[in-house]
Design an enzyme around this catalytic site. Structure first.
Site, PDB file in Angstrom:
ATOM      1  N   GLU A 144      -2.610   9.743   5.343  1.00  0.00           N
ATOM      2  CA  GLU A 144      -2.866   8.443   5.978  1.00  0.00           C
ATOM      3  C   GLU A 144      -2.485   8.496   7.449  1.00  0.00           C
ATOM      4  O   GLU A 144      -1.543   9.190   7.844  1.00  0.00           O
ATOM      5  CB  GLU A 144      -2.040   7.352   5.278  1.00  0.00           C
ATOM      6  CG  GLU A 144      -2.390   5.949   5.756  1.00  0.00           C
ATOM      7  CD  GLU A 144      -1.622   4.860   5.028  1.00  0.00           C
ATOM      8  OE1 GLU A 144      -0.580   5.170   4.421  1.00  0.00           O
ATOM      9  OE2 GLU A 144      -2.048   3.701   5.068  1.00  0.00           O
TER      10      GLU A 144
ATOM     11  N   GLU B   7       2.882   2.582  -5.217  1.00  0.00           N
ATOM     12  CA  GLU B   7       1.803   3.165  -4.413  1.00  0.00           C
ATOM     13  C   GLU B   7       2.331   4.445  -3.789  1.00  0.00           C
ATOM     14  O   GLU B   7       3.442   4.466  -3.258  1.00  0.00           O
ATOM     15  CB  GLU B   7       1.384   2.166  -3.330  1.00  0.00           C
ATOM     16  CG  GLU B   7       0.387   2.729  -2.342  1.00  0.00           C
ATOM     17  CD  GLU B   7      -0.007   1.709  -1.257  1.00  0.00           C
ATOM     18  OE1 GLU B   7      -0.029   0.500  -1.538  1.00  0.00           O
ATOM     19  OE2 GLU B   7      -0.263   2.159  -0.125  1.00  0.00           O
TER      20      GLU B   7
END
Ligand SMILES: *[C@@H]1O[C@H](CO)[C@@H](O)[C@H](O)[C@H]1NC(C)=O
Ligand SMILES: *[C@@H]1O[C@H](CO)[C@@H](O)[C@H](O)[C@H]1NC(C)=O
Ligand SMILES: *[C@@H]1O[C@H](CO)[C@@H](O)[C@H](O)[C@H]1NC(C)=O
Length: 345
Positions: A149, A144
């Site tokens: 974020e 990932e």
């Protein structure tokens, strides 16, 4: 390229001599556009996730038709694509959660240059957890890569990687602050390796105040690097669609693979994702540790349920997502050389 074997020449072999402007065997590599999402067709090529949130957020992800009907997405020629959340409905804390969207690209990639041009992202507000990221099958075995974020009132972007065991990165030259280089998701409470930006325009309210910006992530067999360019500082080779990362200077994040992390065995076949969730495994668990947020309500869920208008700035507005792949081509030169080819019939 012409391929031939010298140890089994058939009778009908001729030796051809060419005079070519073809100087050396040196090859150059450049990024060429593979896939682009923008404007009226932005949402073509993405799947809308409408199952429950794997990160346990207080959220109800809508299908494409439901999101369109609820005006949580819209798209039109020449305008950024909009993805938002329900910011008018007061909810019961026992409900599934606030309506939102999560989309995943139908295409997946191994390696490449991923450039997102963002006009607006969810702002720095208690309860939110937005992300732009990618991941591969059988998580975490295909890895990932989190490009944009943050949670709650964060003002700096955090760029993380999550992998199966045996992936500890080296730190390259980067402007961000390294928190951890251990990407193995089974360690450190699943935090993965992560680097925080020091740029006040990199995330949330600060990012939006500057008019957005561009994130570019380059993923090769050797490294995964992410650059951030605030509005007004975007390199012209990005704007013109001929990106050359080697000219961009120091990235915010530089994870270097090698003996302690073989990038190609930990990262593959990844799909891009945009999402906006609330509370859950990260924003919810961090609630009590944020004195400003926790003063608003006992729990993150109680706040998000009761405070729809807090989320009027919780939306993505995306100018484009462009994925480039390396193309290898012979380098051009003006010198002329004579080359011989054996051709077998
Ligand atoms: C909220 O939902 C719960 C569970 O469905 C229900 O018992 C409760 O009465 C609801 N509260 C309100 C204020 O509607
Ligand atoms: C991690 O590396 C060790 C030592 O090389 C090896 O024994 C182990 O099988 C590896 N684990 C995984 C999940 O690849
Ligand atoms: C974004 O950048 C452009 C070009 O530099 C500039 O004119 C504009 O004012 C910027 N927007 C904001 C909100 O600062």
């Amino acid at each position: 390229m012409v391929g031939f074997s010298l140890h089994s020449l058939p009778a009908s072999t001729v030796l051809l001599t060419y005079l070519l402007s073809y100087p050396t065997l040196a090859a150059s590599q450049s990024y060429v556009l593979d896939t682009s999402y923008s404007g009226a067709t932005f949402f073509n090529g993405w799947n809308f996730w409408s199952s429950s949130d794997p990160t346990h957020g207080f959220v109800q992800y809508l299908s494409q038709s439901d999101a369109q009907a609820a005006s949580l997405i819209h798209q039109s020629p020449g305008f950024p694509a909009y993805m938002g959340v329900d910011h008018t409905t007061t909810l019961n804390s026992s409900s599934q959660g606030r309506k939102s969207v999560r989309i995943e690209s139908q295409k997946s990639w191994t390696h490449g240059l991923f450039i997102v041009d963002v006009a607006h992202m969810p702002d720095s507000t208690c309860g939110v957890w937005p992300a732009f990221w990618m991941y591969g099958p059988n998580w975490p075995n295909s890895g990932e890569i989190d490009m944009i974020e943050g949670i709650n009132r964060n003002t700096f972007n955090q760029m993380s990687l999550h992998t199966a065991p045996n992936c500890s990165m080296q730190a390259g030259t980067q402007s961000g602050s390294v928190n951890s280089l251990q990407c193995d998701g089974t360690q450190n409470d699943g935090e993965g390796c992560n680097v925080a930006s020091n740029n006040g325009y990199s995330y949330g309210t600060g990012f939006n105040a500057k008019g957005g910006g561009v994130y570019a992530t380059e993923w090769t067999s050797s490294y995964i690097k992410t650059w951030f360019f605030a509005n007004g500082s975007v390199p012209s080779d990005i704007t013109t669609g001929s990106p050359v990362p080697s000219g961009w200077g120091t990235p915010q994040t530089a994870y270097i693979g090698g003996s302690t992390c073989d990038i190609d065995s930990h990262f593959m076949n990844q799909n891009l994702v945009f999402d906006m969730t609330f509370c859950g495994d990260w924003a919810g668990n961090a609630w009590s540790g944020d004195s400003t947020c926790s003063a608003l309500a006992d729990t993150c869920v109680d706040y998000v349920a009761a405070s729809p208008s807090a989320f009027s700035e919780t939306y993505w507005s995306i100018n484009s997502v462009k994925v480039y792949q390396l193309l290898t081509s012979a380098s051009s030169s003006t010198s002329t050389t004579t080359r011989k080819f054996l051709i077998s019939y």
